[in-house]
Write an enzyme that holds these catalytic residues in place. Structure first.
Site, PDB file in Angstrom:
ATOM      1  N   LYS A  91      43.027  -9.978  31.686  1.00 18.30           N
ATOM      2  CA  LYS A  91      44.025 -10.987  31.802  1.00 18.30           C
ATOM      3  C   LYS A  91      44.980 -10.860  32.815  1.00 18.30           C
ATOM      4  CE  LYS A  91      42.574 -11.355  27.060  1.00 18.30           C
ATOM      5  NZ  LYS A  91      42.988 -10.882  25.687  1.00 18.30           N
ATOM      6  N   THR A  99      39.669  -6.133  28.038  1.00 21.53           N
ATOM      7  CA  THR A  99      39.746  -7.578  28.425  1.00 21.53           C
ATOM      8  C   THR A  99      41.072  -7.823  28.862  1.00 21.53           C
ATOM      9  OG1 THR A  99      39.802  -7.915  25.943  1.00 21.53           O
ATOM     10  CG2 THR A  99      37.858  -8.339  27.027  1.00 21.53           C
ATOM     11  N   LYS A 148      48.154  -2.795  24.545  1.00 19.61           N
ATOM     12  CA  LYS A 148      46.884  -2.840  23.876  1.00 19.61           C
ATOM     13  C   LYS A 148      47.232  -2.126  22.594  1.00 19.61           C
ATOM     14  CE  LYS A 148      45.552  -0.515  27.875  1.00 19.61           C
ATOM     15  NZ  LYS A 148      44.328  -1.227  27.901  1.00 19.61           N
ATOM     16  N   ARG A 149      46.196  -1.901  21.698  1.00 24.78           N
ATOM     17  CA  ARG A 149      46.401  -1.052  20.398  1.00 24.78           C
ATOM     18  C   ARG A 149      46.703   0.251  20.787  1.00 24.78           C
ATOM     19  NH1 ARG A 149      45.141  -3.223  15.219  1.00 24.78           N
ATOM     20  NH2 ARG A 149      45.214  -1.144  14.651  1.00 24.78           N
ATOM     21  N   LYS A 192      43.343   5.645  24.663  1.00 25.92           N
ATOM     22  CA  LYS A 192      43.872   4.728  25.767  1.00 25.92           C
ATOM     23  C   LYS A 192      45.035   5.144  26.592  1.00 25.92           C
ATOM     24  CE  LYS A 192      42.720   0.839  22.960  1.00 25.92           C
ATOM     25  NZ  LYS A 192      41.855  -0.177  23.451  1.00 25.92           N
ATOM     26  N   HIS A 222      30.533  -2.367  20.750  1.00 27.49           N
ATOM     27  CA  HIS A 222      31.738  -2.321  21.413  1.00 27.49           C
ATOM     28  C   HIS A 222      32.514  -1.038  21.435  1.00 27.49           C
ATOM     29  CE1 HIS A 222      32.287  -6.592  21.395  1.00 27.49           C
ATOM     30  NE2 HIS A 222      31.421  -6.704  20.312  1.00 27.49           N
TER      31      HIS A 222
HETATM   32  C1  26Q Z   1      35.171  -0.493  11.080  1.00 31.06           C
HETATM   33  C2  26Q Z   1      34.803  -0.022   9.963  1.00 31.06           C
HETATM   34  C3  26Q Z   1      35.760  -0.179   8.716  1.00 31.06           C
HETATM   35  C4  26Q Z   1      37.090  -0.666   9.180  1.00 31.06           C
HETATM   36  C5  26Q Z   1      37.488  -1.176  10.339  1.00 31.06           C
HETATM   37  C6  26Q Z   1      36.305  -1.187  11.629  1.00 31.06           C
HETATM   38  C7  26Q Z   1      36.753  -1.309  12.738  1.00 31.06           C
HETATM   39  C8  26Q Z   1      37.439  -2.538  13.145  1.00 31.06           C
HETATM   40  C9  26Q Z   1      37.815  -3.063  14.344  1.00 31.06           C
HETATM   41  C10 26Q Z   1      35.988  -0.740  13.992  1.00 31.06           C
HETATM   42  C11 26Q Z   1      36.404  -1.312  15.198  1.00 31.06           C
HETATM   43  C12 26Q Z   1      37.226  -2.371  15.525  1.00 31.06           C
HETATM   44  C13 26Q Z   1      37.469  -2.964  16.846  1.00 31.06           C
HETATM   45  C14 26Q Z   1      36.882  -2.500  17.810  1.00 31.06           C
HETATM   46  C15 26Q Z   1      37.462  -2.977  19.250  1.00 31.06           C
HETATM   47  O1  26Q Z   1      38.279  -3.864  19.240  1.00 31.06           O
HETATM   48  N1  26Q Z   1      36.913  -2.639  20.443  1.00 31.06           N
HETATM   49  C16 26Q Z   1      36.826  -3.002  21.715  1.00 31.06           C
HETATM   50  O2  26Q Z   1      36.324  -4.133  21.754  1.00 31.06           O
HETATM   51  C17 26Q Z   1      36.736  -5.060  23.275  1.00 31.06           C
HETATM   52  C18 26Q Z   1      35.837  -6.138  23.304  1.00 31.06           C
HETATM   53  O3  26Q Z   1      34.294  -5.810  23.608  1.00 31.06           O
HETATM   54  C19 26Q Z   1      36.431  -4.092  24.307  1.00 31.06           C
HETATM   55  O4  26Q Z   1      36.847  -4.844  25.296  1.00 31.06           O
HETATM   56  C20 26Q Z   1      37.355  -2.846  24.039  1.00 31.06           C
HETATM   57  O5  26Q Z   1      37.137  -1.820  25.018  1.00 31.06           O
HETATM   58  C21 26Q Z   1      37.021  -1.892  22.739  1.00 31.06           C
HETATM   59  O6  26Q Z   1      37.628  -0.852  22.423  1.00 31.06           O
END
Ligand code: 26Q
Length: 807
Positions: A655, A651, A543-544, A549, A354
């Site tokens: 929406k 995503t 978004k976050r 971004k 991702h």
């Molecule tokens: C990893 C290790 C330790 C702590 C936290 C994490 C961690 C947690 C959440 C790393 C990444 C995330 C989240 C990533 C994320 O939300 N990515 C998004 O995924 C979406 C679904 O595929 C995409 O549409 C977005 O582009 C992408 O940013």
């Protein structure tokens, strides 16, 4: 309908009596909400039993979707909708003397996720169930979900999210299916009858108690489960220490165990090498694999055909330890050879990537894994050794390739490489992202096994993100496409396009949007006391908060507009409301500063009489699934402005499109595919392309742009000096123009600034021509069907899982 209503009333009354010892007259709103939830839960639990029995009877291949995050949001409306009980439930609640809207609104979001990746998992559960695929989601039953955000003096403050207070009505604890997870200790080997026995001892035990949430599909009796693991200590207290009067120490191990499922890590797109996070991951993985293999043995009596009857999809590398953990169970517990175990594992696990951001790639310190998971560590080493031999053979011992593709290198374990080695498929989440994986990030692995690398572009649950949240639009679609068939056939939305010249339909679309805007304005007034100008265009970025971004690019453009308005107070301009919503990871200082900046800018603009009825900026507090559900139907412009190549898919973009907003965006992530179906005429694209970004980055000098572009310079100077609240943003200015301990303007905001302003201008120009705008909006809705999660899940089923589904 009346039948269902009466049955629901009876069931709710009974729940109130049995669980809360009260009548409907005495029940509180909270008790009413829980009673409703439990009534629907019972219906789903019953169907769940049927579904599981059928799957076992017919020996169907099962999908196991493993994710550290499931951002479910609310469930009452969703489940009632899917069970075709929404109207009867509403009526039942009203007839029992309650305001149904108020009861539905009380439900807390199940916020067991950060953003896109977590919400994707939730949308996919809905589609897998609707398509009647036997599937289970697995995650952790976090006591505290994603934090609640308050804005105090313009700054983000985090509050705990104790969602289980009310939200636990959906959960069905299954203590009899508890698994035991082992941490630490020592590993010994012993030869026994020519077999090498592995003995793990002196470990710490943690119990994993499943709490199941049943998932109803739409227009089907099929039910799937989301299994959430709760961490518990096997013993309530260490009685030996207790007996010695060491009361505090006597509870230490218990506290250690319970803390594992205490909290969701709030970092999004950022890896943090914390030992508690690793404990969470292994706890989750071990409990899940034990549970899956136990059930498999119950049905088939052996694990030798495990891969034929199961496929495990892992949501990013966060559950990557499934690979060594499954190997461990196959070898140590089931007595299979390494070769047999590897064959099964590499035909059962598939990995979705991702992100390509370097700071998000998981690399765990080897000593952490060694200490915490001694047996798993041995297995990882053996996997790494064999993989390295394979790589060296393929690349004729090229040391550069061997280093790049290594699973263990320089004291760290690289989880993505582990997943590539141990998985049967690796997929990206949009066409562009998958190409970047194939040709850049994972190029060398792709050369070795090109068939392994696939694309499945993300999709969203269109029943929730259109039909449920936008009743006005839903009604129009039903009228124009002949009923509700689009709910299970999203491509039917295409038929809307035959009305692109129909003035009455276009006006209707405009009115629906206007009503949704007014509806949202009432909500915003109630929630945070702000009065939105509903005559202005709603231009939204939610978004976050992350630098890539580029919320800051949006801010720079608004500052430019504001300065223009000051120079031309009489200027004719399309009135504009800029809406922002974003949570920043608590430890991400720059992101928090950007939130503060948005609030400083909002304060300045909203207090300047020049801007009255022309320009408004609002930061929406606590952006979450439920807020998105209110906002998407009311949005007119969708900001998707990440630096090209950085947003894997997005995503939110889908929406907005589905709800008729027009996109201002870069050619990044799924925007590329949106552009493919929309053409240049129905989207406002701007900025550098991914390949141009890659080429420009090495010799990019933002200071030159600052010096040479007077408009940009004035905007940046204002940023630097700040606004009427007296807060200076010198730090953000420095970061952009000169860089401070990092490359200046890493995400190329200044390079894209002018193109972005021009795109916003083109957009505002079209907005003056309402007919053209409405036509574009209609085409966006009509062509959004391809971004339904049902399509995405169909592709997973066809190309990765090889399971049948309802067509
Ligand atoms: C990893 C290790 C330790 C702590 C936290 C994490 C961690 C947690 C959440 C790393 C990444 C995330 C989240 C990533 C994320 O939300 N990515 C998004 O995924 C979406 C679904 O595929 C995409 O549409 C977005 O582009 C992408 O940013």
């Amino acid at each position: 309908m009346t039948d269902h209503k009466e049955e629901l009333k009876k069931a709710i009354k009974q729940k109130l009596r049995l669980n809360y010892g009260c009548t409907e007259q005495q029940a509180s709103d909270a008790e009413m909400l829980k009673a409703c939830a439990m009534v629907l839960r019972d219906i789903m639990a019953e169907r769940g039993v049927q579904s599981r029995a059928q799957t076992a009877r017919e020996e169907k291949r099962k999908v196991h979707y493993m994710s550290l995050e499931f951002l479910m949001g609310r469930s009452l409306m969703k489940n009632a909708f899917n069970l075709n009980l929404l109207e009867p439930l509403r009526a039942a609640v009203e007839e029992l003397g309650f305001d149904a809207g108020r009861i539905f609104d009380m439900e807390p979001d199940a916020g067991l996720g950060n953003g896109g990746l977590g919400r994707l998992a939730a949308c996919y559960l809905d589609s897998m169930t609707t398509l009647e695929i036997p599937a289970t989601g697995y995650s952790i039953c976090y006591e505290l979900g994603i934090f609640k955000q308050k804005i105090v003096d313009g700054q983000q403050v985090e509050l705990p999210d104790d969602w289980k207070n009310l939200g636990d009505a959906w959960l069905l604890p299954k203590p009899q299916e508890t698994e035991e997870v082992h941490f630490g200790g020592k590993v010994r080997t012993r030869w026994d009858n020519g077999h090498l026995m592995v003995i793990h001892e002196d470990y710490t035990r943690v119990l994993a108690v499943p709490c199941d949430m049943e998932i109803a599909g739409y227009d089907t009796d099929h039910v799937n489960t989301l299994r959430l693991w709760d961490a518990k200590s096997p013993k309530p207290l260490d009685m030996k220490l207790f007996g010695q009067g060491q009361y505090l120490q006597a509870g230490e191990e218990q506290a250690m165990a319970n803390v594992i499922s205490k909290i969701l890590y709030p970092e999004d797109n950022h890896y943090e090498g914390k030992s508690l996070r690793l404990k969470q991951q292994y706890f989750f993985v071990s409990a899940t694999i034990q549970s899956i293999t136990r059930q498999h043995i119950q049905t088939y009596g052996t694990l030798k055909n495990f891969h034929e009857k199961n496929v495990i999809q892992i949501n990013d590398t966060h559950p990557a330890l499934v690979i060594p953990e499954l190997m461990r169970i196959l070898i140590d517990d089931a007595g299979l050879s390494w070769g047999e175990a590897w064959h099964i594992t590499t035909n059962a696990v598939a990995y979705t990537n991702h992100t390509v951001l370097a700071e998000a790639l998981e690399c765990w310190p080897q000593r952490l894994i060694e200490l915490l998971l001694p047996r798993v560590w041995q297995i990882i080493q053996e996997i790494a050794r064999r993989w390295q031999a394979q790589v060296a053979h393929f690349y004729h011992d090229d040391p550069e390739k061997v280093e790049k593709m290594a699973i263990i290198w320089d004291g760290t374990v690289r989880m993505a490489n582990l997943c590539i080695a141990g998985g049967m498929a690796v997929n990206g989440v949009s066409a562009l992202h998958s190409d970047i994986l194939r040709h850049d990030v994972f190029r060398d692995a792709c050369a070795m096994e090109p068939e392994k690398f696939k694309n499945v572009t993300n999709g969203i649950d269109h029943r929730r993100w259109l039909a449920q949240i936008n009743p006005g639009l839903d009604k129009l679609i039903r009228e124009l496409t002949g009923g509700d068939a689009y709910l299970t056939a999203p491509q039917k939305l295409r038929e809307l396009e035959t009305y692109a010249e129909d003035e009455a339909v276009l006006k209707r679309l405009e009115r629906i949007k206007q009503e949704n805007k007014e509806n949202f304005a009432r909500f915003a007034k109630r929630q945070q006391g702000v009065v939105l100008n509903t005559d202005a265009i709603f231009d939204v970025q939610v978004k976050r908060l992350h630098e890539y971004k580029r919320q800051l690019l949006n801010v720079l453009h608004i500052i430019g507009l504001y300065q223009y308005l000051q120079d031309h107070p009489q200027a004719e301009m399309v009135p504009h409301v800029f809406l922002f919503g974003a949570k920043a990871a608590p430890g991400y200082a720059v992101a928090k500063r950007i939130i503060q900046l948005i609030n400083s800018l909002a304060d300045e603009i909203n207090h300047n009489p020049i801007c009255k009825d022309k320009l408004q900026v609002v930061f929406l507090e606590n952006y979450r699934v439920t807020l998105a559900e209110m906002l998407m139907p009311a949005s007119e412009v969708s900001q998707q402005i990440s630096t090209a190549g950085k947003e894997a898919s997005g995503t939110g973009n889908m929406k907005f499109m589905m709800n008729g907003a027009l996109t201002v965006g870069t050619l990044d992530g799924a925007n590329v595919e949106m552009h493919e179906v929309l053409g240049d005429e129905n989207i406002f694209l701007f900025g550098l392309k991914a390949d141009e970004v890659a080429r420009l980055a090495p010799n990019y000098d933002p200071a030159l742009l600052y010096e040479r572009d007077p408009l940009l310079r004035r905007v940046l100077d204002q940023l630097r000096h700040g606004f009427r609240d007296g807060v200076s943003y010198e730090d953000l200015f420095q970061r952009l123009v000169y860089g401070s301990g990092c490359p200046a303007d890493q995400y190329l905001l200044l390079a894209d600034f002018n193109a972005y302003c021009a795109a916003e201008q083109r957009m505002a120009q079209v907005y003056r021509d309402r007919k053209q705008w409405n036509q574009m909006s209609l085409r966006n809705i009509a062509r959004s069907g391809i971004f339904a999660a049902d399509r995405a899940i169909g592709q997973y089923a066809d190309t990765i899982w090889h399971v049948p589904y309802k067509k």
